[in-house]
Design a protein around this motif. Structure first.
Motif, PDB file in Angstrom:
ATOM      1  N   THR A 185      60.983  32.892  61.000  1.00  0.00           N
ATOM      2  CA  THR A 185      62.229  32.850  60.229  1.00  0.00           C
ATOM      3  C   THR A 185      63.391  33.373  61.065  1.00  0.00           C
ATOM      4  OG1 THR A 185      60.960  33.195  58.202  1.00  0.00           O
ATOM      5  CG2 THR A 185      63.315  33.573  58.074  1.00  0.00           C
ATOM      6  N   ALA A 186      63.171  34.445  61.803  1.00  0.00           N
ATOM      7  CA  ALA A 186      64.234  34.996  62.650  1.00  0.00           C
ATOM      8  C   ALA A 186      64.633  34.011  63.744  1.00  0.00           C
ATOM      9  CB  ALA A 186      63.773  36.315  63.271  1.00  0.00           C
ATOM     10  N   GLY A 191      64.366  30.751  63.534  1.00  0.00           N
ATOM     11  CA  GLY A 191      65.092  29.674  62.851  1.00  0.00           C
ATOM     12  C   GLY A 191      66.530  30.054  62.556  1.00  0.00           C
ATOM     13  N   VAL A 192      66.741  31.280  62.083  1.00  0.00           N
ATOM     14  CA  VAL A 192      68.104  31.739  61.797  1.00  0.00           C
ATOM     15  C   VAL A 192      68.909  31.835  63.095  1.00  0.00           C
ATOM     16  CG1 VAL A 192      69.452  33.719  60.983  1.00  0.00           C
ATOM     17  CG2 VAL A 192      67.517  32.904  59.650  1.00  0.00           C
ATOM     18  N   LEU A 204      69.973  28.394  64.110  1.00  0.00           N
ATOM     19  CA  LEU A 204      71.104  27.915  63.308  1.00  0.00           C
ATOM     20  C   LEU A 204      72.412  28.578  63.739  1.00  0.00           C
ATOM     21  CD1 LEU A 204      69.547  27.683  59.735  1.00  0.00           C
ATOM     22  CD2 LEU A 204      70.242  25.815  61.234  1.00  0.00           C
ATOM     23  N   VAL A 205      72.373  29.873  64.014  1.00  0.00           N
ATOM     24  CA  VAL A 205      73.578  30.568  64.477  1.00  0.00           C
ATOM     25  C   VAL A 205      74.004  30.031  65.844  1.00  0.00           C
ATOM     26  CG1 VAL A 205      74.462  32.812  65.247  1.00  0.00           C
ATOM     27  CG2 VAL A 205      73.197  32.640  63.106  1.00  0.00           C
TER      28      VAL A 205
END
Length: 150
Positions: A79-80, A82-83, A86-87
């Motif tokens: 999840t980290a 993936g975030v 995106l950033v």
């Protein structure tokens, strides 16, 4: 009243009158006890009560994604990442938009890209020995990355 006004205004112009629409809906709602006189709304949804409308078929790609997510051991790290991706994508898009607003830089970068594409094509793709060397280099790099010997 509005339909009558439109109907009377359309007659002298030789236009066809508007069709009459009912202003009330005559249906019974057994659960609430309301029987008649409800005004129809376009945002009303009516569902069947037989229970067949509740099941939906899940597409194969959703099932594959759910299975892949279930196999992940460190969901926090994924999840980290993936975030962070995106950033990073959002930042890259912002940088590209900022460069695109500069007066001369987009044109210069486009010319550099066209020139490099022409140079790469001339060096690696036009003649057969150069193409074979490029393919062998790509295969060796792929084998180094994946660790396979074939």
């Amino acid at each position: 009243m509005a339909a009558t006004t439109c109907r009377l205004a359309a007659a002298p112009l030789g236009l066809a009158p508007l069709p009459r629409r009912p202003t009330t809906v005559a249906f019974a709602v057994a659960a609430t006890g309301v029987k008649y006189g409800l005004r129809a709304s376009r945002s009303v949804a009516i569902r069947a009560a037989d229970g067949t409308g509740g099941e939906t078929e899940v597409p194969e790609i959703v099932k594959a994604a759910q299975d892949a997510w279930a196999k992940v051991e460190d969901k926090y790290a994924v999840t980290a990442i993936g975030v962070a991706a995106l950033v990073g994508l959002w930042t890259a898009i912002g940088a590209i938009k900022a460069i695109d607003r500069l007066p001369l830089l987009p044109g210069v970068l486009e010319l550099v890209g066209i020139g490099y594409t022409g140079w790469f094509t001339y060096r690696n793709l036009i003649f057969q020995p150069d193409r074979e060397a490029l393919v062998s280099k790509i295969k060796s790099t792929y084998n180094e990355i994946t660790g396979s010997s074939s």
